[in-house]
Design an enzyme around this catalytic site. Sequence first.
Site, mmCIF file in Angstrom:
data_model
loop_
_atom_site.group_PDB
_atom_site.id
_atom_site.type_symbol
_atom_site.label_atom_id
_atom_site.label_comp_id
_atom_site.label_asym_id
_atom_site.label_seq_id
_atom_site.Cartn_x
_atom_site.Cartn_y
_atom_site.Cartn_z
ATOM 1 N N LEU A 84 0.854 -1.191 0.000
ATOM 2 C CA LEU A 84 0.000 0.000 0.000
ATOM 3 C C LEU A 84 0.890 1.241 0.000
ATOM 4 C CD1 LEU A 84 -2.988 0.495 -0.134
ATOM 5 C CD2 LEU A 84 -3.098 0.394 2.326
ATOM 6 N N HIS A 85 1.451 1.564 -1.155
ATOM 7 C CA HIS A 85 2.346 2.716 -1.293
ATOM 8 C C HIS A 85 1.537 3.974 -1.618
ATOM 9 C CE1 HIS A 85 2.028 2.394 -5.676
ATOM 10 N NE2 HIS A 85 2.160 1.084 -5.515
#
Length: 96
Positions: free
Chosen positions: A24-25
């Site tokens: 989850l960047h």
Amino acid sequence: MEDAIEITPRGLALRVSLCLRGGLHARPAARLAQEAQRYSSAIQLISETGAADAKSMLDILSLAPPADAELTLLADGEDAREALCGLARFLTTLQE
């Protein structure tokens, strides 16, 4: 999915699996926060490393959940059930 929602003392909770190759960047975190802001309920994203306000991209990034993380969505408010279902659906179809 709705039958997997649990009632907890802190609100409604739903476990989801993150299936993003890069975790989850920044880009998916921003999209998730934007989606969460559509709901009036207070929404938290909980991982092994802590909890974050799901409406805040920076909070989500601070969790740094890896690609295969198990997350819990926790919502409290008028549209909590709708928020959990919508965000779980969003997370399971989220692309890099």
